[in-house]
Motif scaffolding. Sequence first.
Motif, PDB file in Angstrom:
ATOM      1  N   UNK A   1       0.787  -1.224   0.000  1.00 66.02           N
ATOM      2  CA  UNK A   1       0.000   0.000   0.000  1.00 66.02           C
ATOM      3  C   UNK A   1       0.822   1.279   0.000  1.00 66.02           C
ATOM      4  N   UNK A   2       2.123   1.184   0.289  1.00 74.83           N
ATOM      5  CA  UNK A   2       2.948   2.391   0.372  1.00 74.83           C
ATOM      6  C   UNK A   2       3.980   2.477  -0.747  1.00 74.83           C
ATOM      7  N   UNK A   3       3.908   1.587  -1.717  1.00 74.90           N
ATOM      8  CA  UNK A   3       4.903   1.564  -2.791  1.00 74.90           C
ATOM      9  C   UNK A   3       4.300   2.057  -4.106  1.00 74.90           C
ATOM     10  N   UNK A   4       5.131   2.719  -4.893  1.00 77.33           N
ATOM     11  CA  UNK A   4       4.703   3.148  -6.227  1.00 77.33           C
ATOM     12  C   UNK A   4       5.330   2.281  -7.309  1.00 77.33           C
ATOM     13  N   UNK A   5       5.985   1.194  -6.911  1.00 76.18           N
ATOM     14  CA  UNK A   5       6.640   0.300  -7.857  1.00 76.18           C
ATOM     15  C   UNK A   5       5.704  -0.790  -8.350  1.00 76.18           C
ATOM     16  N   UNK A   6       6.318  -1.842  -8.918  1.00 68.77           N
ATOM     17  CA  UNK A   6       5.517  -2.944  -9.463  1.00 68.77           C
ATOM     18  C   UNK A   6       4.686  -3.625  -8.383  1.00 68.77           C
ATOM     19  N   UNK A   7       5.210  -3.674  -7.147  1.00 73.80           N
ATOM     20  CA  UNK A   7       4.479  -4.351  -6.082  1.00 73.80           C
ATOM     21  C   UNK A   7       3.423  -3.475  -5.444  1.00 73.80           C
ATOM     22  N   UNK A   8       3.373  -2.202  -5.831  1.00 71.08           N
ATOM     23  CA  UNK A   8       2.406  -1.265  -5.263  1.00 71.08           C
ATOM     24  C   UNK A   8       0.985  -1.574  -5.704  1.00 71.08           C
ATOM     25  N   UNK A   9       0.037  -1.176  -4.885  1.00 71.83           N
ATOM     26  CA  UNK A   9      -1.371  -1.495  -5.160  1.00 71.83           C
ATOM     27  C   UNK A   9      -1.879  -0.832  -6.444  1.00 71.83           C
ATOM     28  N   UNK A  10      -1.395   0.351  -6.759  1.00 75.54           N
ATOM     29  CA  UNK A  10      -1.866   1.050  -7.950  1.00 75.54           C
ATOM     30  C   UNK A  10      -1.559   0.248  -9.211  1.00 75.54           C
ATOM     31  N   UNK A  11      -0.337  -0.244  -9.303  1.00 74.80           N
ATOM     32  CA  UNK A  11       0.051  -1.013 -10.493  1.00 74.80           C
ATOM     33  C   UNK A  11      -0.498  -2.434 -10.441  1.00 74.80           C
ATOM     34  N   UNK A  12      -0.270  -3.114  -9.328  1.00 74.73           N
ATOM     35  CA  UNK A  12      -0.631  -4.526  -9.256  1.00 74.73           C
ATOM     36  C   UNK A  12      -2.133  -4.734  -9.366  1.00 74.73           C
TER      37      UNK A  12
END
Length: 330
Positions: free
Chosen positions: A276-287
């Motif tokens: 929930x706090x990442x903007x990378x591939x593992x982040x909720x927005x992307x995944x």
Amino acid sequence: MARSSGLLERKQARACRAAPDVMPSLVQAAKDTSYICQQAFRNRRWNCSSIERAPNYTPELLSGTREQAFVYAMSAAAAVWRLARGCALGNLAACSCATPPRREPPSPSALIASSSLTSRSVSFDAMSARNSFKWGGCGDDVRSASRMAKRFLQGSSAPGSGSTSKFMHAVNMHNNRAGRRAVEQSLTLECKCHGVSGSCSVRTCWRGLDSKGPAAAAIRLFRKYSTAAEVRPKTGSRLPPLYHHDNLLYTTKSPDYCLPDKKRGSLGTIGRQCNGSSSGYEGCEYLCCGRGHVTKTREILERCECKYISCCYSVKCKTCKNIITTYECN
């Protein structure tokens, strides 16, 4: 038995009968491929979980995608690494230690700069002598291992007789070769010092594989996955010219893997845990592909603040409450 059950093709079964001692290495290589692939893609929309179904692959590993390219290359790299180690350990009849290179060992100045040098003190006067260095030890025989892996992996035939099937087979074999090359490029120079009182009057050098195992080659292949080139047949079933043999090639664009689609081999990301706090591939927005996510909390009890009671030879702990927060894709 493996041949009749469809696990091995005719040429592969023949190679197995000709050299049964290589099979344990190849079995371990298959396990390496599965583990490394799932680790490499664990935070991506496609997380390589379908590799567990081998040899009954799902469509994304049969249609010429980037993911298929990585799996083919990684399986070849793992096979070469395991076979090369089997050679050096004396487990395989067809090979042993690598033949020393024809060129002379590196100059002392090159070895000083090399990260493979030990922390032992070195006599520069002794190092300056031309005969201070020699090839020796037991280098990993990657060349023989690559040849054995090629014989086995390229024993698989094209899935059909048409030009499209043959072209797909040519692409797969190219990616196999890229995987084998990744191991060859992972060889490093290793040296051992000899001499009285650490004088290093003689240094024995050999070329060996990284102790990290096939994962060293996987790092190279994962970078190539991102820069893989799309190819189309030009004439017949041959690959177009000028494609470098280190590149990974694919023929079909991958789905976005956001939603379940059995026809394209997509499992979707619904229910996947994200950060929930990442903007990378593992982040909720992307995944979660922009669908949003739900936040779940749960309380767990754990032992904490443990102390050893010397008089009673026991450990006394308190019970602490911890709140665990997880995020799941909608």
